[in-house]
Motif scaffolding. Structure first.
Motif: not given
Length: 325
Positions: A194-221
């Motif tokens: 993949t080219d970017t962290p946000e495109q990296s499926d099944h990784t913690s960084i993707q979950l952190r980025i998606r949550a950060a866009l909502k002003g949150e952090q993943p509850s399972n990390l």
């Protein structure tokens, strides 16, 4: 010869550990198998789902993870305080989510009266289960064995699916933890999947980025909590935005195969960690080659070896990358 796991774990020195499991067969854990023509991407969801289920049961937090085609990377934090803070009944409730226990533990968990002659046996079981619920070996066992059984059933075969033992590395200080997390989070980019962290499926960084866009952090990390202070929840003592920027900067350099540039916020974080720019890039691209044992500064490595009564400081030369002097 493999060393016993107890000679690699020292909670006195660090609660953080990097674990890696690899498949032993030719068949891929996930992704495309060019030999058979089959695709195993669906197995990534197996791993991720079970990983988070276990994180909610064990007193072990998931700081980072990446599910690759033939191996799995985890950065785990042992939360010994939570395990010690559980009541006896809570210990059994957690354990029974994984295993049946026995008639005595089931009876106590239901709130039924325990006979006097059964108390010592009950206490022994509770103490044993409490220790297992903060044991990385038991965590990895509960993760790897069900995945192996499910994969073997799907492949209609028997035998080993994973290598005999998972790899475990002690991460002895903040610099080692962040370097290893970045290494894990950028696995798909280094592998050119993949080219970017946000495109990296099944990784913690993707979950952190998606949550950060909502002003949150993943509850399972394990969360980033900024500068550590009193009465704060457990977490990584850095700002989430700084870490996301550092991973993004590092990923851009790796992807473009050139020196690139580190932003001011990332440079400030590396200065705090006492890691030069060039050393950081080497650490995050060659972490797996540089270290096959504990990771940290020379002083942290020395203390770790003394506590575990190790006579030699293996990979001491690689640990010098964590010192800018």
């Amino acid at each position: 010869m493999p060393r016993p796991r107890r000679t690699q774990i020292s909670l006195e020195d660090t609660p953080y550990y990097h674990c890696c499991s690899r498949v032993v067969r030719r068949a891929f854990l996930c992704g495309d198998d060019t030999y058979s023509g089959k695709n195993y991407d669906h197995r990534r969801a197996w791993v991720e789902s079970l990983l988070f289920e276990l994180g909610a049961i064990f007193a072990i937090d998931v700081a980072a993870f990446a599910v690759m085609s033939n191996h799995l990377h985890l950065v785990l934090r042992v939360d010994i305080d939570s395990a010690n803070g559980w009541t006896d009944r809570e210990v059994l409730e957690q354990w029974h989510k994984l295993f049946k226990g026995d008639e005595l533990t089931q009876k106590f968990a239901r709130g039924e009266l325990v006979e006097a002659h059964e108390v010592n046996r009950l206490r022994h079981s509770i103490a044993l289960y409490r220790s297992r619920l903060c044991d990385i070996s038991w965590f990895m066992r509960c993760l790897n064995e069900p995945i192996a059984r499910q994969a073997n059933q799907e492949d209609n075969c028997t035998g080993r699916f994973w290598e005999g033992r998972f790899k475990s590395q002690a991460l002895l200080d903040d610099a080692a933890v962040l370097a290893c997390m970045t290494y894990v989070d950028l696995n798909p980019i280094r592998a050119q999947l993949t080219d970017t962290p946000e495109q990296s499926d099944h990784t913690s960084i993707q979950l952190r980025i998606r949550a950060a866009l909502k002003g949150e952090q993943p509850s399972n990390l394990l969360p980033f909590i900024g500068n550590e202070c009193d009465n704060q929840p457990n977490g990584i003592a850095f700002a989430l935005t700084d870490y996301l920027q550092l991973v993004d900067d590092t990923g851009r350099i790796i992807r473009n195969d050139k020196r690139g540039s580190i932003s001011k916020s990332s440079a400030k974080l590396l200065t705090r960690l006492n890691i030069p720019h060039d050393n950081w890039l080497k650490l995050t691209t060659e972490f797996g080659k540089l270290f096959h044992g504990p990771v940290g500064t020379l002083q942290e490595l020395t203390d770790y070896c003394e506590h575990l009564e190790k006579r030699r400081r293996h990979f001491a030369a690689s640990c010098q990358h964590f010192n800018s002097n």
